[in-house]
Scaffold this motif. Structure first.
Motif, PDB file in Angstrom:
ATOM      1  N   ASN A   1       0.809  -1.216   0.000  1.00  0.00           N
ATOM      2  CA  ASN A   1       0.000   0.000   0.000  1.00  0.00           C
ATOM      3  C   ASN A   1       0.848   1.274   0.000  1.00  0.00           C
ATOM      4  OD1 ASN A   1      -1.624   2.032   2.228  1.00  0.00           O
ATOM      5  ND2 ASN A   1      -2.677   1.425   0.366  1.00  0.00           N
TER       6      ASN A   1
ATOM      7  N   ASP B   1      -7.700  -1.804  -2.210  1.00  0.00           N
ATOM      8  CA  ASP B   1      -7.326  -0.414  -2.438  1.00  0.00           C
ATOM      9  C   ASP B   1      -6.770  -0.310  -3.867  1.00  0.00           C
ATOM     10  OD1 ASP B   1      -6.651   2.193  -2.285  1.00  0.00           O
ATOM     11  OD2 ASP B   1      -5.170   2.016  -0.697  1.00  0.00           O
TER      12      ASP B   1
ATOM     13  N   ASP C   1      -5.091   3.635   2.889  1.00  0.00           N
ATOM     14  CA  ASP C   1      -5.292   4.871   3.637  1.00  0.00           C
ATOM     15  C   ASP C   1      -6.730   5.383   3.588  1.00  0.00           C
ATOM     16  OD1 ASP C   1      -3.582   7.049   5.001  1.00  0.00           O
ATOM     17  OD2 ASP C   1      -4.968   8.131   3.708  1.00  0.00           O
TER      18      ASP C   1
ATOM     19  N   TYR D   1      -9.095   3.430   5.653  1.00  0.00           N
ATOM     20  CA  TYR D   1      -8.865   3.702   7.080  1.00  0.00           C
ATOM     21  C   TYR D   1      -9.514   5.042   7.459  1.00  0.00           C
ATOM     22  CZ  TYR D   1      -6.187   4.153  11.488  1.00  0.00           C
ATOM     23  OH  TYR D   1      -5.806   4.283  12.807  1.00  0.00           O
ATOM     24  N   ARG D   2      -9.310   6.031   6.604  1.00  0.00           N
ATOM     25  CA  ARG D   2      -9.930   7.343   6.886  1.00  0.00           C
ATOM     26  C   ARG D   2     -11.444   7.191   6.997  1.00  0.00           C
ATOM     27  NH1 ARG D   2      -8.162  11.149   2.234  1.00  0.00           N
ATOM     28  NH2 ARG D   2      -9.392  12.688   3.363  1.00  0.00           N
TER      29      ARG D   2
ATOM     30  N   ASP E   1     -12.418  10.042   9.310  1.00  0.00           N
ATOM     31  CA  ASP E   1     -11.492  11.137   8.997  1.00  0.00           C
ATOM     32  C   ASP E   1     -11.597  12.281  10.010  1.00  0.00           C
ATOM     33  OD1 ASP E   1      -9.343  11.766   7.318  1.00  0.00           O
ATOM     34  OD2 ASP E   1     -10.514  13.231   6.194  1.00  0.00           O
TER      35      ASP E   1
ATOM     36  N   ARG F   1      -2.903  -0.506   6.935  1.00  0.00           N
ATOM     37  CA  ARG F   1      -2.815   0.844   6.381  1.00  0.00           C
ATOM     38  C   ARG F   1      -1.426   1.463   6.543  1.00  0.00           C
ATOM     39  NH1 ARG F   1      -3.515   6.306   9.624  1.00  0.00           N
ATOM     40  NH2 ARG F   1      -3.944   7.736   7.918  1.00  0.00           N
ATOM     41  N   THR F   2      -0.849   1.930   5.450  1.00  0.00           N
ATOM     42  CA  THR F   2       0.328   2.775   5.595  1.00  0.00           C
ATOM     43  C   THR F   2      -0.210   4.206   5.680  1.00  0.00           C
ATOM     44  OG1 THR F   2       0.722   3.062   3.220  1.00  0.00           O
ATOM     45  CG2 THR F   2       1.758   1.172   4.249  1.00  0.00           C
ATOM     46  N   CYS F   3       0.349   4.988   6.598  1.00  0.00           N
ATOM     47  CA  CYS F   3      -0.240   6.298   6.911  1.00  0.00           C
ATOM     48  C   CYS F   3       0.062   7.326   5.831  1.00  0.00           C
ATOM     49  CB  CYS F   3       0.302   6.804   8.240  1.00  0.00           C
ATOM     50  SG  CYS F   3       0.052   5.638   9.581  1.00  0.00           S
ATOM     51  N   LYS F   4      -1.006   7.864   5.222  1.00  0.00           N
ATOM     52  CA  LYS F   4      -0.841   8.885   4.185  1.00  0.00           C
ATOM     53  C   LYS F   4      -1.822  10.030   4.386  1.00  0.00           C
ATOM     54  CE  LYS F   4      -0.395   5.100   1.051  1.00  0.00           C
ATOM     55  NZ  LYS F   4      -1.107   4.543  -0.082  1.00  0.00           N
TER      56      LYS F   4
ATOM     57  N   TRP G   1       2.224  11.524   6.745  1.00  0.00           N
ATOM     58  CA  TRP G   1       1.765  11.863   5.396  1.00  0.00           C
ATOM     59  C   TRP G   1       2.418  11.060   4.268  1.00  0.00           C
ATOM     60  CZ3 TRP G   1       2.129  17.991   5.602  1.00  0.00           C
ATOM     61  CH2 TRP G   1       1.210  18.462   6.546  1.00  0.00           C
TER      62      TRP G   1
ATOM     63  N   GLY H   1       3.530   7.609   3.974  1.00  0.00           N
ATOM     64  CA  GLY H   1       3.477   6.150   3.758  1.00  0.00           C
ATOM     65  C   GLY H   1       4.643   5.396   4.380  1.00  0.00           C
TER      66      GLY H   1
END
Ligand code: F6P
Ligand code: MG
Length: 471
Positions: A187, A248, A386, A389-390, A395, A423-426, A458, A460
């Motif tokens: 991801n 995704d 991401d 997840y949001r 969100d 989820r990788t955070c973006k 932000w 990933g």
């Protein structure tokens, strides 16, 4: 909206949020890429009627870009015949016609992609045109080294599983974690975020070395509880055990999703895997059913896929390196395995327009009760990426130590849904962190410091793996 968490949502008007940058820098680039692609397709189109329509679509996209860049008000979406248009427009009215750069980030970004889709859906010749397909294919070709490495590893693993099906629990758990982590980091390379990545950058992000290093970057890791849950179901003797994957991105990420799906089926941790793709081109790189077919086609004819020079390579006089016979055989093995699972109904695709709606998943029990009922039949519903997840956590600007089970509201404990987020955070939102972790990460170089911005989240580089048991 009334069903969403009662915590303020991230807004494109907040200079500290990633939404602010997204609206001002990334959306114009994404629309420009869509304009370029359509323009190119129009130029190569022999049918004059189709050409004229294509030019109109280019105009519509150019107008859209102008409206974003000049912070105009969002206008009601034209009716393209699908019922979600009414949902989008009702929410727009409730929001009081906000402007692009001062609006709820989640709604506005979904609106952007829904609006792009209407430009094509309202035509007669371009209805099924995927304006992002070219980008998806080209990035997947760039993932060649990681794809080949994983294909070899997968084939090897499958023969080990066949020859030694009764591995000790620890060995099984380790393997599950490896497969899930491969799937997680797939991801990190989504097209909407990484607009300026080179071929080399993409490769560096995907190899096994990169994965090993990245293990320390998984901030919350609930894989052990998820494994325990799947193993318990298997040992209980339950005949049908389904795992769902809310997909995704296409290309490399879909490839690793299939690695995980194939492994779960072969290891007997699931008897069926249901994949949930999108129904319209979405957030640039998301999977459409046609991307699934394209991936299998590439694996069925790997020499054609990897060795035929792309338009760009032709221009640069480059000839792609030939695949070895062993590589072709390993890719062929994947094709046979996955197409067999698909043909036998163990691996199915189930698109649903719910996934391209404007709002958080807090709304699902009220707005999509049949879907929720169906997902209750799954041992685990894996939400990739991401954006999913949001949507799971609305969100909203949660305190980062809020438990995941609380932040997913009506989908949490008691809902009957077992949820795993990979989820990788973006984006800004994150929950489930231990106290002090957010502050620690902000203090890193480019972490955001005291600015109020959660910049570490932000790019990933960091990930969260959160599990919630529905019972
Ligand atoms: O544009 C914002 C965003 O939603 C980010 O959160 C993320 O960078 C990207 O789009 C989509 O990411 P993913 O493909 O992982 O959902
Ligand atoms: Mg995506």
């Amino acid at each position: 909206m009334d069903l969403d968490p009662k915590i303020p949502q991230y807004s494109t008007g907040d200079p500290n949020s990633f939404g602010w940058q997204t609206g001002r820098r990334r959306w114009p680039i994404i629309i420009t890429q869509a304009i370029d692609d359509t323009y190119r397709a129009v130029a190569h189109c022999p049918d004059p009627e189709k050409q004229t329509e294509g030019k109109r679509i280019v105009e519509a996209l150019t107008k859209l870009k102008y409206e974003v860049q000049h912070d105009r008000a969002l206008t009601p979406l034209p009716d393209d015949g699908y019922p979600d248009i009414a949902t989008y427009n009702a929410e727009l009215e409730q929001l009081n016609s906000p402007t692009w750069l001062k609006s709820p980030w989640l709604y506005t970004e979904c609106y952007l992609f829904r609006r792009i889709a209407t430009s094509f859906a309202l035509s007669s010749h371009w209805k099924n045109y995927d304006v992002f397909a070219r980008q998806k294919t080209s990035t997947f070709r760039s993932s060649r080294p990681a794809v080949l490495e994983l294909a070899a590893r997968y084939k090897d693993l499958m023969s080990q599983l066949q020859n030694h099906p009764d591995q000790p629990r620890e060995a099984q758990e380790l393997l599950f974690a490896e497969m899930a982590e491969i799937c997680l980091w797939g991801n990190a390379t989504d097209l909407s975020l990484l607009t300026s990545l080179t071929y080399e950058d993409i490769q560096a992000l995907q190899g096994s070395e990169a994965r090993k290093k990245a293990e320390a970057n998984i901030l919350v890791n609930d894989l052990p509880s998820c494994f325990a849950h799947l193993l318990e179901a298997k040992q209980s003797g339950k005949k049908e055990r389904r795992v769902d994957i809310v997909l995704d991105n296409a290309g490399f990420e879909l490839f690793v999703d299939l690695v995980l799906a194939g492994y779960l089926l072969s290891a007997g941790l699931a008897t069926h895997v249901v994949l949930h793709p999108k129904s319209i081109p979405w957030f640039v790189s998301d999977v459409l059913p046609s991307d699934f077919a394209a991936l299998l086609n590439a694996l069925a004819a790997p020499r054609w896929f990897y060795e035929t020079p792309s338009g760009e390579e032709e221009l640069q006089g480059k000839t792609p390196e030939k695949l070895s016979d062993k590589e072709v055989e390993e890719l062929g093995f994947l094709f046979q395995e996955w197409s067999r699972f698909h043909a036998e109904g163990q691996l199915v695709l189930r698109p649903n327009r719910v996934w391209t709606g404007p709002g958080s998943f807090w709304r699902l029990p009220k707005e999509a009760p049949e879907l929720v009922e169906d997902l209750k039949g799954s041992e685990v519903v894996i939400f990739k990426g991401d954006l999913n997840y949001r949507k799971l956590v609305g969100d909203a600007a949660w305190d980062p130590t809020t438990p995941f089970t609380e932040a997913i509201g009506p989908l949490g404990p008691g809902s009957g849904l077992n949820i795993l987020a990979l989820r990788t955070c973006k984006a800004d939102v994150v929950v489930g962190l231990p106290p002090g972790k957010d502050e620690e990460l902000k203090a890193l170089e480019d972490g955001g410091g005291d600015s109020g911005a959660r910049k570490w989240a932000w790019n990933g580089k960091w990930a969260v793996v959160s599990f919630s048991k529905g019972s």
